[in-house]
Scaffold this motif. Structure first.
Motif, short mmCIF file in Angstrom:
data_model
loop_
_atom_site.label_atom_id
_atom_site.label_comp_id
_atom_site.label_asym_id
_atom_site.label_seq_id
_atom_site.Cartn_x
_atom_site.Cartn_y
_atom_site.Cartn_z
N GLY A 87 150.22 39.80 90.85
CA GLY A 87 150.14 40.48 91.73
C GLY A 87 151.53 41.76 91.26
N LEU A 88 151.55 42.40 89.99
CA LEU A 88 152.48 43.88 90.36
C LEU A 88 151.35 44.95 90.74
N PHE A 89 150.55 45.07 90.55
CA PHE A 89 148.87 46.00 90.41
C PHE A 89 148.25 45.69 91.54
N ASP A 90 148.14 46.96 92.28
CA ASP A 90 147.01 46.30 93.35
C ASP A 90 145.44 46.92 93.47
N GLU A 91 144.20 46.69 93.73
CA GLU A 91 143.13 46.71 93.58
C GLU A 91 143.33 47.77 93.10
N ARG A 92 143.91 48.55 93.72
CA ARG A 92 143.54 50.46 93.45
C ARG A 92 144.29 51.24 92.37
N GLU A 93 144.80 50.61 92.41
CA GLU A 93 145.78 50.53 90.96
C GLU A 93 145.22 50.18 89.61
N ARG A 94 144.68 49.14 89.81
CA ARG A 94 143.96 48.03 89.03
C ARG A 94 142.38 49.01 88.38
N ALA A 95 141.88 49.50 89.23
CA ALA A 95 140.80 50.36 89.18
C ALA A 95 140.74 51.60 88.17
N ALA A 96 142.63 51.97 89.04
CA ALA A 96 142.45 53.11 88.53
C ALA A 96 142.94 53.36 86.81
N LEU A 97 143.85 51.99 86.85
CA LEU A 97 143.94 52.09 85.16
C LEU A 97 143.21 51.57 84.34
N ALA A 98 141.38 50.41 84.86
CA ALA A 98 140.76 50.82 84.30
C ALA A 98 139.51 51.68 83.74
N LEU A 99 140.04 52.34 84.49
CA LEU A 99 139.39 53.29 84.18
C LEU A 99 139.82 54.73 83.28
N THR A 100 141.36 54.90 83.48
CA THR A 100 142.22 55.33 82.19
C THR A 100 141.85 54.81 81.00
N GLU A 101 142.14 53.29 81.13
CA GLU A 101 141.22 52.81 80.31
C GLU A 101 140.04 53.46 79.36
N ALA A 102 139.54 53.27 80.13
CA ALA A 102 137.82 53.23 79.79
C ALA A 102 137.49 54.83 79.20
N VAL A 103 138.37 56.02 80.26
CA VAL A 103 137.99 57.22 79.57
C VAL A 103 139.31 58.03 78.63
N THR A 104 140.02 56.93 77.97
CA THR A 104 141.09 57.63 77.12
C THR A 104 139.99 56.48 75.86
N LEU A 105 139.45 55.74 76.10
CA LEU A 105 138.75 55.46 75.10
C LEU A 105 137.47 55.31 74.66
N VAL A 106 137.27 56.76 74.65
CA VAL A 106 135.82 57.02 75.27
C VAL A 106 135.22 56.81 73.78
N THR A 107 135.79 57.13 72.86
CA THR A 107 134.78 57.21 71.81
C THR A 107 134.50 55.37 71.82
N ASP A 108 134.78 54.51 71.56
CA ASP A 108 134.23 53.51 71.52
C ASP A 108 132.84 53.34 72.76
N GLY A 109 133.05 54.32 73.64
CA GLY A 109 131.27 54.05 73.99
C GLY A 109 131.68 55.11 75.51
N PHE A 110 130.38 54.74 76.22
CA PHE A 110 130.82 55.46 76.88
C PHE A 110 131.44 54.33 78.61
N VAL A 111 131.70 55.08 79.21
CA VAL A 111 133.06 54.48 80.76
C VAL A 111 132.04 53.98 81.02
N PRO A 112 132.07 52.06 80.95
CA PRO A 112 130.66 51.11 81.76
C PRO A 112 130.41 51.52 83.34
N ASP A 113 129.60 51.40 83.65
CA ASP A 113 129.06 51.64 84.85
C ASP A 113 130.24 50.88 86.17
N ASP A 114 130.29 49.96 85.98
CA ASP A 114 131.22 49.27 86.74
C ASP A 114 132.72 49.15 86.70
#
Length: 157
Positions: A87-114
């Motif tokens: 519970g250290l990170f709320d759902e909003r923060e988790r969503a932002a962190l997931a997007l951060t990882e997807a955009v940062t690692l975009v060379t692995d593929g597109f940002v997933p729709d989910d």
């Protein structure tokens, strides 16, 4: 941004950033942070991207800034493992962190729709645009600082 040269830095590499480029990059970062409207979340995002990009300079800088915005040591310590951090990170923060990882690692593929859709449930269009701009901005800074071999410890506010 002022960058001091470390006494142990290689003298064969320049530590100078073109002032106009640094000013433009800083303006983008500042606008994105302001538009996001959550300084603590902005620092979590830039720290997570900097962890992924192994940018010691940016980590050193933004960990201090995050502490200044009241981000706890527990949250900073667990940021690299945010998905398992309970519970250290709320759902909003988790969503932002997931997007951060997807955009940062975009060379692995597109940002997933989910991942994008998850973030879009927590941020309106304007804040989502600022969040993405912030992620892009810190990735740019990370690449400049890592590419230039700028060591940590040289940031002065």
């Amino acid at each position: 941004m002022t960058v001091r040269t470390s006494p142990t830095a290689r003298t064969s590499r320049t530590r100078v950033l073109d002032p106009a480029v640094a000013q433009a990059m800083s303006a983008v970062s500042a606008a994105a942070k302001k538009g996001l409207g959550d300084p603590a979340l902005a620092e979590l995002v830039v720290i997570r991207a900097s962890q992924l990009n192994h940018c010691a300079f940016c980590l050193d800088m933004h960990l201090g800034i995050a502490r200044g915005h009241g981000v706890s040591e527990d949250r900073l310590d667990m940021l690299a493992a945010w998905e398992e951090a309970g519970g250290l990170f709320d759902e909003r923060e988790r969503a932002a962190l997931a997007l951060t990882e997807a955009v940062t690692l975009v060379t692995d593929g597109f940002v997933p729709d989910d991942v994008y859709d998850r973030a879009a449930t927590h941020f309106d269009d304007t804040r989502l645009a600022h969040l993405i701009a912030l992620i892009v901005a810190i990735n740019n800074w990370n690449r400049v600082m890592v590419g230039r071999r700028i060591p940590p410890g040289g940031y002065t506010p």
